[in-house]
Design a protein around this motif. Sequence first.
Motif, PDB file in Angstrom:
ATOM      1  N   PHE A 258       0.818  -1.208   0.000  1.00 28.65           N
ATOM      2  CA  PHE A 258       0.000   0.000   0.000  1.00 28.65           C
ATOM      3  C   PHE A 258       0.856   1.264   0.000  1.00 28.65           C
ATOM      4  N   GLY A 259       2.041   1.188   0.596  1.00 33.31           N
ATOM      5  CA  GLY A 259       2.961   2.322   0.533  1.00 33.31           C
ATOM      6  C   GLY A 259       3.403   2.605  -0.892  1.00 33.31           C
ATOM      7  N   MET A 260       3.727   1.564  -1.627  1.00 35.92           N
ATOM      8  CA  MET A 260       4.131   1.743  -3.022  1.00 35.92           C
ATOM      9  C   MET A 260       2.972   2.267  -3.875  1.00 35.92           C
ATOM     10  N   LEU A 261       1.762   1.755  -3.630  1.00 36.79           N
ATOM     11  CA  LEU A 261       0.606   2.269  -4.367  1.00 36.79           C
ATOM     12  C   LEU A 261       0.409   3.758  -4.103  1.00 36.79           C
ATOM     13  N   ALA A 262       0.547   4.162  -2.849  1.00 40.34           N
ATOM     14  CA  ALA A 262       0.388   5.576  -2.507  1.00 40.34           C
ATOM     15  C   ALA A 262       1.451   6.424  -3.200  1.00 40.34           C
ATOM     16  N   ILE A 263       2.693   5.962  -3.167  1.00 34.16           N
ATOM     17  CA  ILE A 263       3.780   6.715  -3.807  1.00 34.16           C
ATOM     18  C   ILE A 263       3.538   6.844  -5.309  1.00 34.16           C
ATOM     19  N   ILE A 264       3.145   5.766  -5.947  1.00 30.66           N
ATOM     20  CA  ILE A 264       2.897   5.790  -7.392  1.00 30.66           C
ATOM     21  C   ILE A 264       1.766   6.753  -7.730  1.00 30.66           C
ATOM     22  N   LEU A 265       0.687   6.721  -6.941  1.00 29.37           N
ATOM     23  CA  LEU A 265      -0.443   7.594  -7.236  1.00 29.37           C
ATOM     24  C   LEU A 265      -0.116   9.062  -6.988  1.00 29.37           C
ATOM     25  N   PHE A 266       0.641   9.360  -5.923  1.00 29.24           N
ATOM     26  CA  PHE A 266       1.057  10.752  -5.707  1.00 29.24           C
ATOM     27  C   PHE A 266       1.979  11.217  -6.823  1.00 29.24           C
ATOM     28  N   TRP A 267       2.864  10.328  -7.269  1.00 31.50           N
ATOM     29  CA  TRP A 267       3.778  10.664  -8.364  1.00 31.50           C
ATOM     30  C   TRP A 267       2.990  10.963  -9.641  1.00 31.50           C
ATOM     31  N   LYS A 268       1.980  10.112  -9.921  1.00 28.81           N
ATOM     32  CA  LYS A 268       1.167  10.316 -11.119  1.00 28.81           C
ATOM     33  C   LYS A 268       0.366  11.622 -11.042  1.00 28.81           C
ATOM     34  N   SER A 269      -0.092  11.971  -9.837  1.00 32.41           N
ATOM     35  CA  SER A 269      -0.882  13.198  -9.714  1.00 32.41           C
ATOM     36  C   SER A 269      -0.007  14.430  -9.935  1.00 32.41           C
ATOM     37  N   ARG A 270       1.279  14.347  -9.626  1.00 35.53           N
ATOM     38  CA  ARG A 270       2.186  15.476  -9.842  1.00 35.53           C
ATOM     39  C   ARG A 270       2.558  15.612 -11.325  1.00 35.53           C
ATOM     40  N   LYS A 271       2.581  14.487 -12.059  1.00 36.27           N
ATOM     41  CA  LYS A 271       2.981  14.517 -13.463  1.00 36.27           C
ATOM     42  C   LYS A 271       1.890  15.114 -14.358  1.00 36.27           C
ATOM     43  N   GLU A 272       0.655  15.026 -13.908  1.00 31.99           N
ATOM     44  CA  GLU A 272      -0.452  15.493 -14.778  1.00 31.99           C
ATOM     45  C   GLU A 272      -0.652  16.983 -14.698  1.00 31.99           C
TER      46      GLU A 272
END
Length: 64
Positions: A50-64
């Motif tokens: 779940f930590g990795m999922l959170a990191i990936i989703l925060f990263w994706k939200s910053r890229k958009e």
Amino acid sequence: MTNKTLHKISGTIFAFIAIAHFARVLFLWEILFETVSIPMWVSGVGTAFFGMLAIILFWKSRKE
């Protein structure tokens, strides 16, 4: 709602789940399901997953 907002909301939810799993390991909380004790390694895997999922989703939200 935009994808950026959805990624932030999902990332926050997954981060809280990861923190809960980490707290269980840190404070040695026991979880019983009827008479079966859930092993601590399950929370270790949950923290990482779940930590990795959170990191990936925060990263994706910053890229958009």
